[in-house]
Design an enzyme around this catalytic site. Structure first.
Site, PDB file in Angstrom:
ATOM      1  N   ASP A   1       0.836  -1.213   0.000  1.00 42.77           N
ATOM      2  CA  ASP A   1       0.000   0.000   0.000  1.00 42.77           C
ATOM      3  C   ASP A   1       0.868   1.260   0.000  1.00 42.77           C
ATOM      4  O   ASP A   1       1.998   1.247   0.499  1.00 42.77           O
ATOM      5  CB  ASP A   1      -0.915  -0.029   1.236  1.00 42.77           C
ATOM      6  CG  ASP A   1      -2.076   0.938   1.119  1.00 42.77           C
ATOM      7  OD1 ASP A   1      -2.424   1.328  -0.018  1.00 42.77           O
ATOM      8  OD2 ASP A   1      -2.635   1.313   2.166  1.00 42.77           O
TER       9      ASP A   1
ATOM     10  N   ASN B   1     -11.072  -2.710  -5.102  1.00 40.77           N
ATOM     11  CA  ASN B   1     -10.328  -1.718  -5.899  1.00 40.77           C
ATOM     12  C   ASN B   1     -11.020  -1.348  -7.216  1.00 40.77           C
ATOM     13  O   ASN B   1     -10.676  -0.349  -7.845  1.00 40.77           O
ATOM     14  CB  ASN B   1      -8.884  -2.172  -6.157  1.00 40.77           C
ATOM     15  CG  ASN B   1      -7.998  -2.102  -4.931  1.00 40.77           C
ATOM     16  OD1 ASN B   1      -7.096  -2.914  -4.749  1.00 40.77           O
ATOM     17  ND2 ASN B   1      -8.236  -1.132  -4.059  1.00 40.77           N
TER      18      ASN B   1
HETATM   19  C1  IPE Z   1      -5.287  -2.759  -0.022  1.00 42.63           C
HETATM   20  O1  IPE Z   1      -5.028  -1.418  -0.170  1.00 42.63           O
HETATM   21  C2  IPE Z   1      -5.332  -3.438  -1.364  1.00 42.63           C
HETATM   22  C3  IPE Z   1      -4.049  -3.576  -2.044  1.00 42.63           C
HETATM   23  C4  IPE Z   1      -2.894  -3.209  -1.585  1.00 42.63           C
HETATM   24  C5  IPE Z   1      -4.118  -4.223  -3.322  1.00 42.63           C
HETATM   25  P1  IPE Z   1      -6.190  -0.344  -0.293  1.00 42.63           P
HETATM   26  O2  IPE Z   1      -5.529   0.974  -0.455  1.00 42.63           O
HETATM   27  O3  IPE Z   1      -7.146  -0.742  -1.347  1.00 42.63           O
HETATM   28  O4  IPE Z   1      -6.920  -0.469   1.110  1.00 42.63           O
HETATM   29  P2  IPE Z   1      -7.752   0.609   1.908  1.00 42.63           P
HETATM   30  O5  IPE Z   1      -8.678   1.257   0.924  1.00 42.63           O
HETATM   31  O6  IPE Z   1      -6.773   1.590   2.464  1.00 42.63           O
HETATM   32  O7  IPE Z   1      -8.436  -0.167   2.984  1.00 42.63           O
HETATM   33  C1  IPE Z   2      -1.753   0.269  -3.242  1.00 43.97           C
HETATM   34  O1  IPE Z   2      -1.538   1.627  -3.298  1.00 43.97           O
HETATM   35  C2  IPE Z   2      -1.961  -0.327  -4.590  1.00 43.97           C
HETATM   36  C3  IPE Z   2      -3.332  -0.773  -4.840  1.00 43.97           C
HETATM   37  C4  IPE Z   2      -4.316  -0.707  -4.000  1.00 43.97           C
HETATM   38  C5  IPE Z   2      -3.595  -1.346  -6.131  1.00 43.97           C
HETATM   39  P1  IPE Z   2      -2.719   2.674  -3.197  1.00 43.97           P
HETATM   40  O2  IPE Z   2      -3.147   3.030  -4.589  1.00 43.97           O
HETATM   41  O3  IPE Z   2      -3.811   2.193  -2.333  1.00 43.97           O
HETATM   42  O4  IPE Z   2      -1.979   3.902  -2.541  1.00 43.97           O
HETATM   43  P2  IPE Z   2      -2.536   4.892  -1.454  1.00 43.97           P
HETATM   44  O5  IPE Z   2      -3.009   4.069  -0.309  1.00 43.97           O
HETATM   45  O6  IPE Z   2      -3.660   5.637  -2.099  1.00 43.97           O
HETATM   46  O7  IPE Z   2      -1.378   5.750  -1.113  1.00 43.97           O
HETATM   47 MG    MG Z   3      -4.168   2.384  -0.351  1.00 45.94          MG
END
Ligand code: IPE
Ligand code: IPE
Ligand code: MG
Length: 233
Positions: free
Chosen positions: A12, A60
């Site tokens: 993340d 997502n």
């Molecule tokens: C978790 O991250 C999913 C992945 C890393 C693929 P998210 O960014 O989607 O999770 P939330 O929204 O912070 O819970």
């Molecule tokens: C994790 O990074 C990757 C996926 C969820 C695919 P994020 O896109 O959630 O990054 P932040 O949490 O917005 O920084």
């Molecule tokens: Mg995230």
């Protein structure tokens, strides 16, 4: 230290990494995708046999269309370019998630990589893709219900093991350690069944900045935990 064979990672922080640089979120995803090869090398170096990486959750899809398509494009690029690397490193690829909901093109690339790496024995990379812990449990319940309906299974003989055996990759042991980058103190629907006794390591490091020192810290921290698992030591 207890055995450490399987590390699962919630990768993340890509969006925040890009935002900090005034770049579009998709740049963060591209930078994050580059980390995967490094992590595979570190896993090999520290004797980790199984690595599960959360790449795309069932939630997502709620992101803007451009971001979802950028992520799918990166996944295609990864499968196209990295299969050879997985073969060279003797790593077997597995996917956890609802693959049938992905594009036909992506499904074909996945099948191709899985087939080409199926006999590899040195390590296993599981990519959690269109993965949700609740989806996995729901899918397991459906498989079990079908077996009951077809009279291949008695309700009375259903055990925890039955559930484990009907998950996406039943042959893979539960992770002993879960790493989450980006600092959030939540599980975000990852591996709900498999993490019953998993140790957590959460770092504020954003995924594109994840480095070997942080990976080593997580392993060292695991080494200091008392894993009582409900019993006494
Ligand atoms: C978790 O991250 C999913 C992945 C890393 C693929 P998210 O960014 O989607 O999770 P939330 O929204 O912070 O819970
Ligand atoms: C994790 O990074 C990757 C996926 C969820 C695919 P994020 O896109 O959630 O990054 P932040 O949490 O917005 O920084
Ligand atoms: Mg995230």
């Amino acid at each position: 230290m207890g055995e450490l064979n399987h590390i699962a990672i919630i990768m993340d922080g890509n969006g925040r990494w890009a935002k900090n640089r005034n770049l579009p979120r998709t740049y963060g995803h591209a930078e994050g995708a580059k980390k995967v090869s490094d992590v595979l090398q570190w896993a090999k170096k520290y004797g980790i046999k199984y690595l599960t990486l959360y790449a795309f959750s069932t939630e997502n899809w709620k992101r803007p269309d451009e971001e979802v398509s950028a992520l799918m494009k990166l996944l295609k690029k990864f499968l196209t370019e990295k299969t050879i690397e997985l073969i060279e490193n003797d790593i077997c690829l597995k996917i956890a998630g609802r693959v049938d909901e992905l594009s036909c093109e992506l499904q074909a690339l996945i099948q191709d990589s899985i087939k080409k790496t199926a006999d590899n024995k040195s390590g296993t990379l599981v990519i959690a893709l269109n993965y949700g812990g609740r989806a996995e449990l729901t899918d397991a319940v459906k498989k079990i219900a079908e077996k009951v309906q077809d009279k291949k299974l008695n309700i009375q003989s259903i055990t925890e093991e039955t559930l484990s055996q009907n998950l996406y990759n039943p042959e893979i042991p539960d992770p002993e350690l879960l790493i989450r980058t980006g600092g959030e103190l939540r599980i975000s629907n990852f591996l709900l069944w498999e993490i019953a006794y998993t140790e957590f390591y959460i770092t504020d490091t954003l995924w594109p900045d994840f480095d070997e020192a942080t990976f080593r810290d997580a392993i060292n921290s695991f080494g200091k935990r008392e894993r009582r698992k409900g019993g006494l030591l």
